[in-house]
Design an enzyme around this catalytic site. Structure first.
Site, PDB file in Angstrom:
ATOM      1  N   SER A   6       0.891  -1.251  -0.075  1.00 24.37           N
ATOM      2  CA  SER A   6       0.062  -0.104  -0.149  1.00 24.37           C
ATOM      3  C   SER A   6       0.852   1.259   0.012  1.00 24.37           C
ATOM      4  O   SER A   6       1.693   1.404   0.945  1.00 24.37           O
ATOM      5  CB  SER A   6      -0.717   0.080   1.226  1.00 24.37           C
ATOM      6  OG  SER A   6      -1.395   1.323   1.345  1.00 24.37           O
ATOM      7  N   HIS A  31      -0.875  -1.255  -4.632  1.00 27.59           N
ATOM      8  CA  HIS A  31      -2.334  -0.897  -4.085  1.00 27.59           C
ATOM      9  C   HIS A  31      -2.318   0.726  -3.854  1.00 27.59           C
ATOM     10  O   HIS A  31      -1.559   1.159  -3.028  1.00 27.59           O
ATOM     11  CB  HIS A  31      -2.452  -1.627  -2.658  1.00 27.59           C
ATOM     12  CG  HIS A  31      -3.443  -1.468  -2.047  1.00 27.59           C
ATOM     13  ND1 HIS A  31      -4.759  -2.045  -2.491  1.00 27.59           N
ATOM     14  CD2 HIS A  31      -4.180  -0.588  -1.124  1.00 27.59           C
ATOM     15  CE1 HIS A  31      -5.597  -1.797  -1.752  1.00 27.59           C
ATOM     16  NE2 HIS A  31      -5.358  -1.137  -0.955  1.00 27.59           N
ATOM     17  N   ASP A  33      -4.487   3.908  -2.424  1.00 25.50           N
ATOM     18  CA  ASP A  33      -5.398   4.250  -1.345  1.00 25.50           C
ATOM     19  C   ASP A  33      -6.033   5.521  -1.737  1.00 25.50           C
ATOM     20  O   ASP A  33      -5.194   6.549  -1.359  1.00 25.50           O
ATOM     21  CB  ASP A  33      -5.135   3.999  -0.154  1.00 25.50           C
ATOM     22  CG  ASP A  33      -4.934   2.579   0.477  1.00 25.50           C
ATOM     23  OD1 ASP A  33      -5.940   1.737   0.277  1.00 25.50           O
ATOM     24  OD2 ASP A  33      -3.740   2.215   0.935  1.00 25.50           O
ATOM     25  N   MET A  35      -8.401   8.600  -1.076  1.00 27.35           N
ATOM     26  CA  MET A  35      -9.442   8.959   0.047  1.00 27.35           C
ATOM     27  C   MET A  35      -9.891  10.305  -0.298  1.00 27.35           C
ATOM     28  O   MET A  35      -9.030  11.182  -0.284  1.00 27.35           O
ATOM     29  CB  MET A  35      -8.634   8.845   1.408  1.00 27.35           C
ATOM     30  CG  MET A  35      -8.296   7.470   1.866  1.00 27.35           C
ATOM     31  SD  MET A  35      -7.417   7.564   3.334  1.00 27.35           S
ATOM     32  CE  MET A  35      -6.839   5.785   3.436  1.00 27.35           C
ATOM     33  N   HIS A  64      -7.693   1.507  -4.520  1.00 30.22           N
ATOM     34  CA  HIS A  64      -9.011   1.315  -3.662  1.00 30.22           C
ATOM     35  C   HIS A  64      -9.583   2.597  -3.420  1.00 30.22           C
ATOM     36  O   HIS A  64      -8.861   3.533  -2.761  1.00 30.22           O
ATOM     37  CB  HIS A  64      -8.234   0.600  -2.425  1.00 30.22           C
ATOM     38  CG  HIS A  64      -9.097   0.432  -1.162  1.00 30.22           C
ATOM     39  ND1 HIS A  64      -8.446   0.282   0.053  1.00 30.22           N
ATOM     40  CD2 HIS A  64     -10.295   0.685  -1.101  1.00 30.22           C
ATOM     41  CE1 HIS A  64      -9.290   0.195   0.962  1.00 30.22           C
ATOM     42  NE2 HIS A  64     -10.852   0.482   0.282  1.00 30.22           N
ATOM     43  N   MET A  66     -11.730   4.941  -1.596  1.00 30.85           N
ATOM     44  CA  MET A  66     -12.505   5.335  -0.371  1.00 30.85           C
ATOM     45  C   MET A  66     -13.159   6.486  -0.433  1.00 30.85           C
ATOM     46  O   MET A  66     -12.719   7.593  -0.103  1.00 30.85           O
ATOM     47  CB  MET A  66     -11.524   5.184   0.913  1.00 30.85           C
ATOM     48  CG  MET A  66     -11.231   3.759   1.276  1.00 30.85           C
ATOM     49  SD  MET A  66      -9.618   3.613   2.226  1.00 30.85           S
ATOM     50  CE  MET A  66      -8.440   3.603   0.981  1.00 30.85           C
ATOM     51  N   MET A 135     -12.046  -5.457   4.636  1.00 32.01           N
ATOM     52  CA  MET A 135     -11.073  -4.730   5.203  1.00 32.01           C
ATOM     53  C   MET A 135     -10.741  -5.263   6.619  1.00 32.01           C
ATOM     54  O   MET A 135     -11.781  -5.735   7.597  1.00 32.01           O
ATOM     55  CB  MET A 135     -11.875  -3.402   5.498  1.00 32.01           C
ATOM     56  CG  MET A 135     -11.889  -2.538   4.304  1.00 32.01           C
ATOM     57  SD  MET A 135     -10.585  -1.914   3.412  1.00 32.01           S
ATOM     58  CE  MET A 135      -9.543  -1.181   4.768  1.00 32.01           C
ATOM     59  N   GLY A 140      -9.033   4.123   6.227  1.00 23.11           N
ATOM     60  CA  GLY A 140      -8.701   5.658   6.437  1.00 23.11           C
ATOM     61  C   GLY A 140      -7.106   5.868   6.877  1.00 23.11           C
ATOM     62  O   GLY A 140      -6.805   6.937   6.336  1.00 23.11           O
ATOM     63  N   PHE A 141      -6.619   4.992   7.574  1.00 26.57           N
ATOM     64  CA  PHE A 141      -5.216   5.183   7.894  1.00 26.57           C
ATOM     65  C   PHE A 141      -4.541   3.722   7.852  1.00 26.57           C
ATOM     66  O   PHE A 141      -5.072   2.720   8.301  1.00 26.57           O
ATOM     67  CB  PHE A 141      -5.202   5.771   9.556  1.00 26.57           C
ATOM     68  CG  PHE A 141      -6.065   7.131   9.370  1.00 26.57           C
ATOM     69  CD1 PHE A 141      -5.253   7.988   9.287  1.00 26.57           C
ATOM     70  CD2 PHE A 141      -7.372   7.021   9.806  1.00 26.57           C
ATOM     71  CE1 PHE A 141      -6.189   9.462   9.274  1.00 26.57           C
ATOM     72  CE2 PHE A 141      -8.028   8.437  10.269  1.00 26.57           C
ATOM     73  CZ  PHE A 141      -7.348   9.461   9.701  1.00 26.57           C
ATOM     74  N   GLY A 142      -3.073   3.802   7.679  1.00 31.41           N
ATOM     75  CA  GLY A 142      -2.293   2.779   7.769  1.00 31.41           C
ATOM     76  C   GLY A 142      -1.719   2.534   9.250  1.00 31.41           C
ATOM     77  O   GLY A 142      -2.108   3.605   9.963  1.00 31.41           O
ATOM     78  N   GLY A 143      -1.414   1.594   9.520  1.00 35.29           N
ATOM     79  CA  GLY A 143      -0.495   1.059  10.776  1.00 35.29           C
ATOM     80  C   GLY A 143      -1.665   1.007  11.841  1.00 35.29           C
ATOM     81  O   GLY A 143      -1.129   1.117  13.004  1.00 35.29           O
ATOM     82  N   ASP A 173      -7.131  -6.449   3.593  1.00 35.53           N
ATOM     83  CA  ASP A 173      -6.292  -5.044   3.888  1.00 35.53           C
ATOM     84  C   ASP A 173      -6.365  -4.264   5.161  1.00 35.53           C
ATOM     85  O   ASP A 173      -7.490  -4.250   5.495  1.00 35.53           O
ATOM     86  CB  ASP A 173      -7.127  -3.786   2.824  1.00 35.53           C
ATOM     87  CG  ASP A 173      -6.346  -2.608   2.707  1.00 35.53           C
ATOM     88  OD1 ASP A 173      -5.267  -2.488   3.187  1.00 35.53           O
ATOM     89  OD2 ASP A 173      -6.955  -1.785   1.913  1.00 35.53           O
ATOM     90  N   GLY A 174      -5.457  -4.278   5.828  1.00 33.76           N
ATOM     91  CA  GLY A 174      -5.131  -3.511   6.923  1.00 33.76           C
ATOM     92  C   GLY A 174      -4.512  -4.426   8.039  1.00 33.76           C
ATOM     93  O   GLY A 174      -4.982  -5.310   8.418  1.00 33.76           O
ATOM     94  N   GLY A 175      -3.503  -3.762   8.667  1.00 40.30           N
ATOM     95  CA  GLY A 175      -2.894  -4.593   9.602  1.00 40.30           C
ATOM     96  C   GLY A 175      -2.276  -5.990   9.521  1.00 40.30           C
ATOM     97  O   GLY A 175      -1.931  -6.712  10.160  1.00 40.30           O
ATOM     98  N   GLY A 195       0.980  -2.171   4.164  1.00 41.63           N
ATOM     99  CA  GLY A 195       1.745  -0.841   3.988  1.00 41.63           C
ATOM    100  C   GLY A 195       2.991  -0.947   4.972  1.00 41.63           C
ATOM    101  O   GLY A 195       3.816  -1.082   4.481  1.00 41.63           O
TER     102      GLY A 195
END
Ligand code: DX5
Ligand code: ZN
Length: 214
Positions: A6, A31, A33, A35, A64, A66, A135, A140-143, A173-175, A195
């Site tokens: 990402s 990827h 993102d 937003m 992606h 959003m 998801m 909205g946010f990485g990390g 997607d995510g974490g 990411g």
């Protein structure tokens, strides 16, 4: 496992070079993102930026969206060179019309579900999709931390596809990183977005290779 770094976690001042770096490091997809500060409480970049960085890699660009009204912008992202466009089932655009528009531009369509949305929300559209993105964090946010309790949705979608003879990819997607990817793989995920795990690694190639082993 296919890995899609990402770009949200990259240095945006040198995004083209970061894409080149990920390409060389063995990324399967890029990827991106997008937003709008309305659908999610963050703003990133849009089609003009993607158009500029498109030339830095031949790998598939997985965009992606959003954003609240994806249908209004499909032509822009198609012109920018997207290969896959995913948008949220929770958005304000007509879902069928948006899928049809993406397909009419020769692009693979995917639907995304947020953590509070049940798997069943995508069932009416499965036969028209190339991909479903589940998801594993709030968009909205990485990390953020991986939500393992989203994984049963992967199984439910796979089961429904099997029952109806539909062949599509499931992306998460995510974490996702070394500590969590085994769970995603076990659940049947085909493509993982990563990411932080890739961009914060000392050696991106090594990080991607490790994740691809699953
Ligand atoms: C979150 C984005 C993700 C995010 C993943 O809204 O859709 O693609 O960048 O980042 P990590 O892997 O750090 O959770
Ligand atoms: Zn994403």
């Amino acid at each position: 496992m296919k890995i899609a770094p990402s770009l949200l976690s990259c240095d945006f001042s040198v995004m083209g070079d970061e894409i080149k770096r990920m390409d060389k490091a063995g990324a399967d997809w890029m990827h991106l993102d997008v937003m709008d500060g309305h659908f999610v409480p963050n703003i990133t970049f849009g089609a003009p930026v993607i158009k500029w960085v498109r030339t830095y890699s031949d790998k598939p660009f997985d965009v992606h969206l959003m954003i609240s009204e994806p249908l209004r912008y499909i032509d822009d992202f198609a012109d920018a060179g997207a290969d896959i466009i995913t948008f949220h089932v929770e958005c304000d655009s007509d879902i069928d019309a948006t899928i049809d528009k993406i397909k009419s531009r020769g692009i693979k369509p995917g639907l995304v579900i947020k953590p509070n949305t049940p798997a069943e929300a995508v069932f009416p559209y499965l036969d028209k999709l190339a991909l479903v993105l589940v998801m594993t964090v709030e968009p909205g946010f990485g990390g953020q931390s991986f939500m393992a309790d989203m994984l049963p949705k992967v199984g439910a979608i796979k089961e429904e596809c099997k029952r109806r003879g539909i062949d599509l990819l499931i992306e998460a997607d995510g974490g996702i990183g070394e500590a969590t990817i085994a769970q995603a793989a076990q659940a049947g995920v085909d493509v993982c977005v990563a990411g932080t795990a890739v961009f914060k690694a000392d050696d991106a190639a090594q990080a991607i290779a490790k994740l691809q082993e699953y």
